[in-house]
Scaffold this motif. Structure first.
Motif, PDB file in Angstrom:
ATOM      1  N   THR A 162      65.294  77.785  50.711  1.00  0.00           N
ATOM      2  CA  THR A 162      65.768  77.340  52.023  1.00  0.00           C
ATOM      3  C   THR A 162      66.911  78.226  52.530  1.00  0.00           C
ATOM      4  OG1 THR A 162      67.247  75.754  50.952  1.00  0.00           O
ATOM      5  CG2 THR A 162      65.061  74.959  51.610  1.00  0.00           C
ATOM      6  N   GLU A 163      66.585  79.483  52.823  1.00  0.00           N
ATOM      7  CA  GLU A 163      67.612  80.353  53.373  1.00  0.00           C
ATOM      8  C   GLU A 163      68.069  79.888  54.745  1.00  0.00           C
ATOM      9  OE1 GLU A 163      64.339  80.736  53.715  1.00  0.00           O
ATOM     10  OE2 GLU A 163      63.881  82.865  54.041  1.00  0.00           O
ATOM     11  N   PHE A 202      57.900  80.252  48.155  1.00  0.00           N
ATOM     12  CA  PHE A 202      57.928  80.676  49.557  1.00  0.00           C
ATOM     13  C   PHE A 202      59.326  80.526  50.128  1.00  0.00           C
ATOM     14  CE2 PHE A 202      57.079  76.158  49.521  1.00  0.00           C
ATOM     15  CZ  PHE A 202      57.792  75.646  50.592  1.00  0.00           C
ATOM     16  N   THR A 203      59.666  81.406  51.058  1.00  0.00           N
ATOM     17  CA  THR A 203      60.889  81.261  51.840  1.00  0.00           C
ATOM     18  C   THR A 203      60.518  80.595  53.156  1.00  0.00           C
ATOM     19  OG1 THR A 203      60.821  83.325  53.111  1.00  0.00           O
ATOM     20  CG2 THR A 203      61.637  83.459  50.845  1.00  0.00           C
ATOM     21  N   ASP A 204      61.428  79.800  53.680  1.00  0.00           N
ATOM     22  CA  ASP A 204      61.141  79.104  54.930  1.00  0.00           C
ATOM     23  C   ASP A 204      60.880  80.073  56.077  1.00  0.00           C
ATOM     24  OD1 ASP A 204      61.246  76.601  53.832  1.00  0.00           O
ATOM     25  OD2 ASP A 204      63.335  76.219  54.381  1.00  0.00           O
ATOM     26  N   LEU A 205      61.635  81.157  56.131  1.00  0.00           N
ATOM     27  CA  LEU A 205      61.442  82.107  57.228  1.00  0.00           C
ATOM     28  C   LEU A 205      60.049  82.717  57.208  1.00  0.00           C
ATOM     29  CD1 LEU A 205      64.803  84.113  57.516  1.00  0.00           C
ATOM     30  CD2 LEU A 205      63.972  82.237  58.934  1.00  0.00           C
ATOM     31  N   PRO A 213      53.595  72.480  61.853  1.00  0.00           N
ATOM     32  CA  PRO A 213      52.902  71.298  62.373  1.00  0.00           C
ATOM     33  C   PRO A 213      53.370  69.994  61.718  1.00  0.00           C
ATOM     34  CG  PRO A 213      51.340  73.078  62.041  1.00  0.00           C
ATOM     35  CD  PRO A 213      52.631  73.518  61.415  1.00  0.00           C
ATOM     36  N   THR A 214      53.584  70.034  60.402  1.00  0.00           N
ATOM     37  CA  THR A 214      54.080  68.845  59.705  1.00  0.00           C
ATOM     38  C   THR A 214      55.535  68.576  60.055  1.00  0.00           C
ATOM     39  OG1 THR A 214      52.535  69.260  57.883  1.00  0.00           O
ATOM     40  CG2 THR A 214      54.369  67.771  57.437  1.00  0.00           C
ATOM     41  N   GLY A 240      70.977  72.832  64.636  1.00  0.00           N
ATOM     42  CA  GLY A 240      70.080  73.212  63.555  1.00  0.00           C
ATOM     43  C   GLY A 240      70.198  72.306  62.345  1.00  0.00           C
ATOM     44  N   LYS A 241      71.398  71.792  62.087  1.00  0.00           N
ATOM     45  CA  LYS A 241      71.585  70.887  60.952  1.00  0.00           C
ATOM     46  C   LYS A 241      70.730  69.631  61.112  1.00  0.00           C
ATOM     47  CE  LYS A 241      76.338  72.246  59.790  1.00  0.00           C
ATOM     48  NZ  LYS A 241      77.732  71.768  59.622  1.00  0.00           N
ATOM     49  N   SER A 242      70.678  69.108  62.340  1.00  0.00           N
ATOM     50  CA  SER A 242      69.916  67.885  62.576  1.00  0.00           C
ATOM     51  C   SER A 242      68.424  68.098  62.405  1.00  0.00           C
ATOM     52  CB  SER A 242      70.195  67.360  63.988  1.00  0.00           C
ATOM     53  OG  SER A 242      71.558  67.030  64.139  1.00  0.00           O
ATOM     54  N   SER A 243      67.965  69.309  62.677  1.00  0.00           N
ATOM     55  CA  SER A 243      66.530  69.575  62.581  1.00  0.00           C
ATOM     56  C   SER A 243      66.101  69.967  61.181  1.00  0.00           C
ATOM     57  CB  SER A 243      66.125  70.680  63.565  1.00  0.00           C
ATOM     58  OG  SER A 243      66.749  71.917  63.227  1.00  0.00           O
ATOM     59  N   PHE A 244      67.058  70.417  60.337  1.00  0.00           N
ATOM     60  CA  PHE A 244      66.662  70.939  59.031  1.00  0.00           C
ATOM     61  C   PHE A 244      66.048  69.919  58.084  1.00  0.00           C
ATOM     62  CE2 PHE A 244      67.380  71.711  54.554  1.00  0.00           C
ATOM     63  CZ  PHE A 244      66.577  72.828  54.401  1.00  0.00           C
ATOM     64  N   PRO A 245      66.523  68.663  58.014  1.00  0.00           N
ATOM     65  CA  PRO A 245      65.926  67.736  57.037  1.00  0.00           C
ATOM     66  C   PRO A 245      64.409  67.645  57.109  1.00  0.00           C
ATOM     67  CG  PRO A 245      67.929  66.783  57.898  1.00  0.00           C
ATOM     68  CD  PRO A 245      67.691  68.048  58.694  1.00  0.00           C
ATOM     69  N   ALA A 246      63.836  67.799  58.287  1.00  0.00           N
ATOM     70  CA  ALA A 246      62.378  67.779  58.403  1.00  0.00           C
ATOM     71  C   ALA A 246      61.751  68.985  57.707  1.00  0.00           C
ATOM     72  CB  ALA A 246      61.964  67.745  59.874  1.00  0.00           C
ATOM     73  N   VAL A 247      62.478  70.094  57.661  1.00  0.00           N
ATOM     74  CA  VAL A 247      61.981  71.296  56.985  1.00  0.00           C
ATOM     75  C   VAL A 247      61.917  71.072  55.480  1.00  0.00           C
ATOM     76  CG1 VAL A 247      62.364  73.765  56.603  1.00  0.00           C
ATOM     77  CG2 VAL A 247      62.920  72.751  58.821  1.00  0.00           C
ATOM     78  N   GLN A 248      62.961  70.457  54.917  1.00  0.00           N
ATOM     79  CA  GLN A 248      62.950  70.188  53.475  1.00  0.00           C
ATOM     80  C   GLN A 248      61.977  69.069  53.123  1.00  0.00           C
ATOM     81  OE1 GLN A 248      66.513  70.704  51.277  1.00  0.00           O
ATOM     82  NE2 GLN A 248      66.155  68.954  49.945  1.00  0.00           N
ATOM     83  N   ALA A 249      61.742  68.169  54.052  1.00  0.00           N
ATOM     84  CA  ALA A 249      60.810  67.070  53.795  1.00  0.00           C
ATOM     85  C   ALA A 249      59.356  67.537  53.783  1.00  0.00           C
ATOM     86  CB  ALA A 249      60.988  65.987  54.856  1.00  0.00           C
ATOM     87  N   SER A 250      59.030  68.506  54.606  1.00  0.00           N
ATOM     88  CA  SER A 250      57.621  68.848  54.855  1.00  0.00           C
ATOM     89  C   SER A 250      56.833  69.261  53.615  1.00  0.00           C
ATOM     90  CB  SER A 250      57.525  69.927  55.946  1.00  0.00           C
ATOM     91  OG  SER A 250      58.213  71.101  55.574  1.00  0.00           O
ATOM     92  N   PRO A 251      57.385  70.039  52.662  1.00  0.00           N
ATOM     93  CA  PRO A 251      56.575  70.402  51.489  1.00  0.00           C
ATOM     94  C   PRO A 251      56.190  69.221  50.612  1.00  0.00           C
ATOM     95  CG  PRO A 251      58.403  71.935  51.762  1.00  0.00           C
ATOM     96  CD  PRO A 251      58.672  70.772  52.666  1.00  0.00           C
ATOM     97  N   SER A 252      56.749  68.040  50.876  1.00  0.00           N
ATOM     98  CA  SER A 252      56.356  66.844  50.128  1.00  0.00           C
ATOM     99  C   SER A 252      54.937  66.416  50.448  1.00  0.00           C
ATOM    100  CB  SER A 252      57.300  65.677  50.473  1.00  0.00           C
ATOM    101  OG  SER A 252      58.650  66.031  50.285  1.00  0.00           O
ATOM    102  N   PHE A 253      54.354  67.009  51.503  1.00  0.00           N
ATOM    103  CA  PHE A 253      53.035  66.612  51.969  1.00  0.00           C
ATOM    104  C   PHE A 253      52.071  67.792  51.830  1.00  0.00           C
ATOM    105  CE2 PHE A 253      56.097  64.229  54.762  1.00  0.00           C
ATOM    106  CZ  PHE A 253      56.059  63.071  53.995  1.00  0.00           C
ATOM    107  N   SER A 254      50.948  67.542  51.199  1.00  0.00           N
ATOM    108  CA  SER A 254      50.006  68.624  50.881  1.00  0.00           C
ATOM    109  C   SER A 254      49.409  69.273  52.114  1.00  0.00           C
ATOM    110  CB  SER A 254      48.895  68.090  49.968  1.00  0.00           C
ATOM    111  OG  SER A 254      48.172  67.041  50.595  1.00  0.00           O
TER     112      SER A 254
END
Length: 432
Positions: A162-163, A202-205, A213-214, A240-254
């Motif tokens: 999560t760079e 993988f890196t997020d960038l 999409p997720t 950006g801080k408010s939007s980031f939690p969705a980025v870390q959450a997304s890999p929880s879903f296949s």
């Protein structure tokens, strides 16, 4: 896998939990579009020592009270019945981190074991926020345990770097530097010994188009008030801080890995992480219900203590609180001898007479993480606590173990060529 403070209870602890107005209780009651109330979770005593835990800050007046966190966060303790079941299902002895209560709590681990027993595959998801050139031993804990899970349950693994998080939450870091550090950290992660046929890093960038999409679905299903209640964001934080939690959450879903996980829909997910990351996944489990995704399961580990003693976790920003995988044998020896907090007595005579307080001795605690032999560990604790063993002898034992681990890691690291790195980063179907 961090910036602003969570809302606090009157004793300074994080207050948003599954026991009190948790976002993860949405199956019973829809989560209100308001911040969590400023109260202690039901059943939590208010006279506990002050401690504050969020994804970016770990503070405590003394040793972290993990039973208190279990109650406050609304997770479950990993008990002996779970360990016995894991051994029965896999035919293997459970990892020392489980035997010694280092991985101590969970969410829906029993349900995941039900699925595994029924023949259903699951995948592992863990990650790293790259903010330093090299990893220290505290960083290694979840990766070493995840490697054991991968081997024991023969399952695929995705590792998120999560760079973007570090760029958003660390004011002095530039995006290009965070991206560079992600690849350097990936080499150390690979050196932990993961199976390239079963591991995707993988890196997020670089992978964001597959996550997006997720991410959008998660963002739409989560209100700003919920985000503030969980993470404590305020008007001075960048958006950006408010939007980031969705980025870390997304890999929880296949759904984020149509190629990597061979297009399996709603594949069960297990997330090994430190307890301070739980806030992200309380939100994730709530939104899973709304999006009709399967909730991820979690296993939480305790914090790896800094050399100076308990009351927090090891920090990469304080070099003398940590031992790094790049340290030389001499640096390791000097750090342990000079900085490792001792529970031994002030004089040889008193140590022989009274023995050490092993519960506060950092060398003993580090040995509980890294010494594989249960009987040897018990003997050291017994002898040191009775006065039959001296502080220098305990530190010598620890130094030898750390030096060997670092030497082996460094040898594996030299074999992580650019070609090897590219293979772990390549989008391809994993074998499972």
């Amino acid at each position: 896998m961090g910036g602003s403070n969570l809302s606090r209870s009157i004793n300074g602890s994080v207050l948003y939990s599954e026991n009190a107005n948790s976002v993860d209780s949405v199956e019973e009651t829809a989560a209100p579009d308001t911040a969590a109330p400023d109260t202690v979770a039901e059943g939590v005593e208010e006279d506990k020592p002050a401690q504050f835990i969020d994804p970016w800050t770990v503070e405590s007046e003394g040793a972290i009270d993990y039973d208190y966190l279990i109650n406050e966060f609304g997770c479950q303790k990993i008990d002996q019945s779970i360990l016995d079941r894991m051994e029965r299902l896999t035919g293997k002895k459970v990892h020392r981190f489980l035997r010694r209560g280092i991985f101590f709590s969970h969410r829906d681990l029993t349900q995941l074991l039900d699925l595994y027993e029924a023949g259903q595959k699951f995948y592992l998801y863990t990650g790293r926020g790259p903010a330093s050139e090299a990893l220290h031993f505290g960083h290694l804990i979840p990766f070493h345990f995840t490697k054991w899970l991968q081997e024991t349950f023969d399952c695929p693994l995705v590792i998120q770097l999560t760079e973007d998080e570090k760029f958003l939450f660390k004011p002095d870091l530039k995006l290009e530097e965070c991206h560079r550090l992600a690849f350097e950290n990936a080499k150390d992660i690979i050196a932990c010994g993961f199976d390239p046929k079963k591991t995707f890093i993988f890196t997020d960038l670089d992978y964001i188009q597959h996550l997006y999409p997720t991410i959008l679905k998660i963002q739409k299903a989560t209100t700003y008030n919920q985000s503030k209640a969980i993470f404590g964001f305020n008007g001075s934080d960048n958006i950006g801080k408010s939007s980031f939690p969705a980025v870390q959450a997304s890999p929880s879903f296949s759904s984020c890995f149509p190629v990597v996980l061979q297009g399996i829909e709603n594949m069960p997910c297990l997330i090994p992480c430190a307890i301070d990351q739980d806030a992200y996944f309380r939100m994730t489990r709530d939104v899973a219900t709304k999006l009709r995704f399967r909730k991820p399961s979690l296993v939480h580990c305790k914090f790896f203590p800094p050399l100076q003693g308990r009351g927090g976790k090891m920090s990469g920003s304080a070099a003398n609180s940590a031992v790094y995988v790049t340290d030389t044998p001499k640096q390791i020896k000097d750090k342990i001898n000079k900085y490792a907090f001792s529970g031994g007595q002030e004089t040889l005579e008193l140590q022989r007479q009274l023995g050490a307080n092993v519960s506060v001795d950092v060398s003993c605690e580090w040995l509980s993480f890294f010494l594989e032999d249960d009987e040897r560990l018990a003997q050291i604790l017994r002898d040191y606590g009775s006065g039959a063993m001296l502080t220098g002898e305990v530190k010598k034992e620890l130094i030898g173990i750390l030096q060997e681990m670092v030497q082996e890691h460094q040898q594996r690291r030299t074999k992580v060529t650019e070609e090897v790195l590219r293979e772990f980063l390549r989008i391809r179907p994993l074998e499972f």
